[in-house]
Design an enzyme around this catalytic site. Sequence first.
Site, PDB file in Angstrom:
ATOM      1  N   GLY A 111      -4.465  78.869  16.490  1.00  0.00           N
ATOM      2  CA  GLY A 111      -4.388  77.898  17.578  1.00  0.00           C
ATOM      3  C   GLY A 111      -2.972  77.421  17.844  1.00  0.00           C
ATOM      4  O   GLY A 111      -2.023  77.740  17.111  1.00  0.00           O
ATOM      5  N   HIS A 112      -2.826  76.617  18.886  1.00  0.00           N
ATOM      6  CA  HIS A 112      -1.490  76.155  19.274  1.00  0.00           C
ATOM      7  C   HIS A 112      -0.885  75.212  18.228  1.00  0.00           C
ATOM      8  O   HIS A 112      -1.573  74.426  17.625  1.00  0.00           O
ATOM      9  CB  HIS A 112      -1.474  75.509  20.654  1.00  0.00           C
ATOM     10  CG  HIS A 112      -2.467  74.442  20.917  1.00  0.00           C
ATOM     11  ND1 HIS A 112      -2.609  73.869  22.161  1.00  0.00           N
ATOM     12  CD2 HIS A 112      -3.377  73.838  20.117  1.00  0.00           C
ATOM     13  CE1 HIS A 112      -3.544  72.954  22.110  1.00  0.00           C
ATOM     14  NE2 HIS A 112      -4.031  72.914  20.895  1.00  0.00           N
ATOM     15  N   ASN A 113       0.414  75.401  18.053  1.00  0.00           N
ATOM     16  CA  ASN A 113       1.200  74.534  17.168  1.00  0.00           C
ATOM     17  C   ASN A 113       0.863  74.672  15.691  1.00  0.00           C
ATOM     18  O   ASN A 113       1.268  73.849  14.873  1.00  0.00           O
ATOM     19  CB  ASN A 113       1.096  73.067  17.603  1.00  0.00           C
ATOM     20  CG  ASN A 113       1.630  72.900  19.012  1.00  0.00           C
ATOM     21  OD1 ASN A 113       0.873  72.790  19.972  1.00  0.00           O
ATOM     22  ND2 ASN A 113       2.931  72.966  19.138  1.00  0.00           N
ATOM     23  N   GLN A 128       0.579  74.499  28.668  1.00  0.00           N
ATOM     24  CA  GLN A 128       1.023  74.872  27.320  1.00  0.00           C
ATOM     25  C   GLN A 128       2.441  75.415  27.453  1.00  0.00           C
ATOM     26  O   GLN A 128       2.637  76.561  27.864  1.00  0.00           O
ATOM     27  CB  GLN A 128       0.066  75.892  26.722  1.00  0.00           C
ATOM     28  CG  GLN A 128      -1.388  75.404  26.689  1.00  0.00           C
ATOM     29  CD  GLN A 128      -1.631  74.306  25.661  1.00  0.00           C
ATOM     30  OE1 GLN A 128      -1.457  74.505  24.458  1.00  0.00           O
ATOM     31  NE2 GLN A 128      -2.006  73.117  26.136  1.00  0.00           N
TER      32      GLN A 128
END
Lengths: 349, 349, 349
Positions: C242-244, C201
Site C-alpha cells: 500500500g501507499h507510504n 496520490q
Amino acid sequence: MHGERRSYSLREIKARFGGEIAGDPGVEVREVATLESATAGAIAFFANERYLPQLEATRASAVILGAGARDATQLPRIVCANPYAYFARVSDLLNPAPAARAGVHASAVVDGSATVAPDAEIGPCVAIGREARIGAGCVIGAGCVIGAGVAIGAGSRLYPNVTVYHGCVIGERVVLHSGVVIGADGFGIAMDDGRWVKVPQVGRVVIGNDVEIGANTTVDRGAIDDTVIEEGVKLDNQIQVGHNVRIGAHTAIAACAGIAGSARIGRYCRIGGASGIAGHLTIADNVEISTFTLVTKSIREPGTYTGAYVFEPHKDWRRNAVQLRHLAELADRVRALEEKPAKTRRRRR
Amino acid sequence: MHGERRSYSLREIKARFGGEIAGDPGVEVREVATLESATAGAIAFFANERYLPQLEATRASAVILGAGARDATQLPRIVCANPYAYFARVSDLLNPAPAARAGVHASAVVDGSATVAPDAEIGPCVAIGREARIGAGCVIGAGCVIGAGVAIGAGSRLYPNVTVYHGCVIGERVVLHSGVVIGADGFGIAMDDGRWVKVPQVGRVVIGNDVEIGANTTVDRGAIDDTVIEEGVKLDNQIQVGHNVRIGAHTAIAACAGIAGSARIGRYCRIGGASGIAGHLTIADNVEISTFTLVTKSIREPGTYTGAYVFEPHKDWRRNAVQLRHLAELADRVRALEEKPAKTRRRRR
Amino acid sequence: MHGERRSYSLREIKARFGGEIAGDPGVEVREVATLESATAGAIAFFANERYLPQLEATRASAVILGAGARDATQLPRIVCANPYAYFARVSDLLNPAPAARAGVHASAVVDGSATVAPDAEIGPCVAIGREARIGAGCVIGAGCVIGAGVAIGAGSRLYPNVTVYHGCVIGERVVLHSGVVIGADGFGIAMDDGRWVKVPQVGRVVIGNDVEIGANTTVDRGAIDDTVIEEGVKLDNQIQVGHNVRIGAHTAIAACAGIAGSARIGRYCRIGGASGIAGHLTIADNVEISTFTLVTKSIREPGTYTGAYVFEPHKDWRRNAVQLRHLAELADRVRALEEKPAKTRRRRR
C-alpha cells in the site's frame, strides 16, 4: 503525468471550495504536504488529535482543519467541516491530472468500425476492437486492449496495460489502473463423466460512473446475466470479483478481497482487505466487514462484522491453537462439570 | 467475440447431445438465459429445487432438467442426466467461440526462427520469441508476449496481455486469460552473509491439454525440475502456483488460492477460494479444501477439510477472540476442575 | 533466455567461489540438478539430512555439501559453509542470464526527451515516457510501459508487460517480473456528503538496489510522501504494498501477502505467504511472520509471530468452530465453576 501547475492563495481556494479563512487570506500555496514534511509553499491538513505535535512543529504555509481545531495553530488556515475531503479537493487543484492529448498514437491499432471521440487520447500499442466506442476526453494508456463492442464513457482514464473483454460497458469518469482485467470468463464449470465441461460466460461487466478500480484487480463477466459495479464504487488493488456479483453504489473495498460469484453487496459498504465474501449471498447497505474476515452467510443488518484470528508469539500460538481442535470436547467437559455438583448434591441427599 | 450464431430446434440439440425431449421437439431456441431472465427464444436449465418458483414463472421457450423434475413444468424440455453440463454444451453451441482469423497482425513481432501455424491468429502488438512454436488454430490475443522456445499446442487461446516466459510448454486447447503469467521465476533465495543470493530458476512450466487458467493467475517455473499442471485442471483468477508444484489432472481451484513451492496436489481435488497450501506436502486425490483454509500438512485421505474462522458482529468477536490467547490455560483450568472433585472425595474419606 | 553455456571443472568453480574440493577436482559439470534427477555432467547440492537416501543414490557428477556431510558420499564434491548459497552461485555460473542485446526495437515508442543507455535493450512494443531514464545494461521486456520521469538504474531487468507509473525511481540490478505494477495510485478516498472524493496520490515509489519483485505484485505510490522499498528486498508474486509503506533492507516477503498503507517493516524480516500487515504500524527488524497471519498491532521484538487457524476434517471443524462464538461465555462458566467449590466449602462450614 501532471497538468499545468500554479500557486493559489487561500482566498482563491476558499472561493472554489468554501470554508472559512483564519489568518492571512493572501498566503499562496503551490503543493500539498504532510504536516511533518511540509516546507514553505505547502498546505497540509489536520484531522486527528494524535498529530497535534506535528501541527505545532509544522513548517507549512497553511493548514486545513476542522472548527474544533480552529485555534490549535496560528498559521494561516482554512476551517471547514471535513478537512480530509477539503484537502483532497485542494490537492486535486494543485496536482491536476493531465488533460487528454487528443489523438490516436501511430502505433495503436484501432478497428475501422470502432468510434473514438476526437478529443480522446489513445496511447502507443493500444488495440481497440471492432465497434468499440471510446467517449470524449478518455485517456487509454499504452498497451491497453479494448475488446469488440466495448463502450467507455466520457472522461474515463485507463492506465497502461488494462484489458477489457468484448461487450463490457464502462461508465463516465471511471479510472482503471494498470493490470486490471474487466470481463474475463467467470469460473463456470460442470463435472461430467470425469471431465470438466466449460459453461460459456455470455454475460457482460457493466460499470457505473465514477468507479475507480485498483491495479491488477479482476472483474469477471457474468455467466448468463451481467456482473454489475454500481456508480461511485471504489475498488483497491488485487481484488477478485466473481461472475454475476453486484456491488452497490459507493461501496469501498480494500485490497486483496475476494467476492465469490452471485454475491450481492449493498450500498455504502466498507469491505476490509483480504476479506472474502462467499457466493450467492446478500449483504445489506452500510455493512462494514473487517480485514481477513470470511463472510459465509447473508448479513441483513448494518454494522461491523469480524472473523479474524488474533496473532501472538509463535510458541504461545502453538499451545493455544492446538486447543481449537478440542473446543467442542472442552465445552462438553465444562457442561459435565456444571452438572456434576447437582448430581453430587442429589447423591448427598 | 462470438462466432456465427443461429437458432437450433430441440430435435437438433438432442441429436448432438442426447437426452430425451418432452413437449414439442420443433421449438427453436437461439440463446441461453436464467429461468428468471429468459424471454421467448431462450433455453434455461433447472438443477436445484430451490429454483422451483422461477421454473414455474419462467418465460423461456424450453428448459433442460433432470429426470426427477420431468413433470415440474409443461414447457418443451430436454430431460437428461446432468442438466448443468448439458446446458453448458447447449450454451457453447449457441455461443460459439469465434474461430481463429488466420494470420499475423502487421504490428506483431515474430522472431524469424519461430513457427506459427498458418491458421493461427496472432493479434496486434504480440511478441513471439525465437524458436517458439504456435500450434494450429491458436489465437494469441493482442499484447501477449511469448518467450523463446515456448511451445503452444493446437487450439489454444491466449486472451490479451498474457506473458509466457521462455521454454514453457503449453498443451492443446488450453485457455489462458488476460494478465496470466506463466513461468516467472520461483521464489528461490539463499541468505549468505547478510544478503540474499538468487537461486536461478532453470526449470520450466509444463501445462497439459484442456487446462484453463483465470485472469492474473501466476504459475512459477521450476527451480531445477519443472512445475507441472496436468490435463484438465481449471484454475480461477489470481491464483499463485509456486515453483515445482504439481497439480493433478482435473483438479479445480477457486480464485485467490496460493500453492506454495513443491506441493503436490492430487487429481480431482477441489480447492476453495483464498485457501493456502503449504510447501513440500502432498494432497491425495479427491480432496476438497474449504475456502480460506490453510493446509499445513499432507492429506492422505479423500474428504473435505476446513480451517476458517467464523465471523460474527464485531463486539461479539472482540469478547470471544481475546480468549484465543488463553485457550491452553482454559483447558488447564478445566482439567484442574475435573481433578478437584476426586481429591475432594478422597479428602472426605 | 540463457546466455552462452559451457562446462566448468570443480577446480574452476572453487577458484571463483571458494570452498574445498574432495575427490577429483578435474570433474567437469555443465548443469545443475536435484540429487534425484541428476545425470552425468550435473552438479547437485545436499543441505538437509532428510535427503540422505537421495544423496546415496544420486547419479550426479559432483555434489556441493557442508563440512558435516563431507564423508556422506564419495562423489567428487565441494565442501563449503553454505551449500545452498554456493549452489545458487554455481547455478548462476552455469545458467547465465543473457546479456542485454543493445538497442531499441523498431516497434518500441520512446519519447524524444527520454534517455536510454546505448547498451540497454528495449524490447518490442515498449513505451517509454518523456524524460524517463533507462540505465546501462538494462533489459526492458516487450510490452513494458515506463511512465514520464521514471529513472531505472543500471543493470535492471524488467520482464515483459511490467508497468511503472510516472516519477518512480528504481535502483540498480533490480528485477521486476511480468505483470508488476509500480506506482499506481494508493487507495486514498474521503467520504463527503454521500460520495467518495479521491485524494490525489502525489508521492512516488522509490526502490533500492538489488530488489526483486515477483509477477503481478503491485506497489502503490505514496499519497503525499513516497513508498519506499529498501535495498535487497525480495518480494514474491501477487503481493500488494500500500501507499507510504516502507520495507526495510533485505526483508523477504512470500506470495500473496498484503501490506496496508503506512506500515513500516524492519530489516531482515521474513513475512509469510498470504499474511496481512495492517496499516500505520511498525514491525521491528528480524521479525518473522507466519503464513496466513494478520498482524494488527506493532511488533517491537524480534521473533516469530503466528495467527492462523488450524485445519481439520470438515465435520470436526464444524463441531469445534461453532464454539468460537461461545468462547467468552465458556471462560465465564469455567470461572464460575472455579468459584463454586469455595462457596460450597463455605456453605459446608
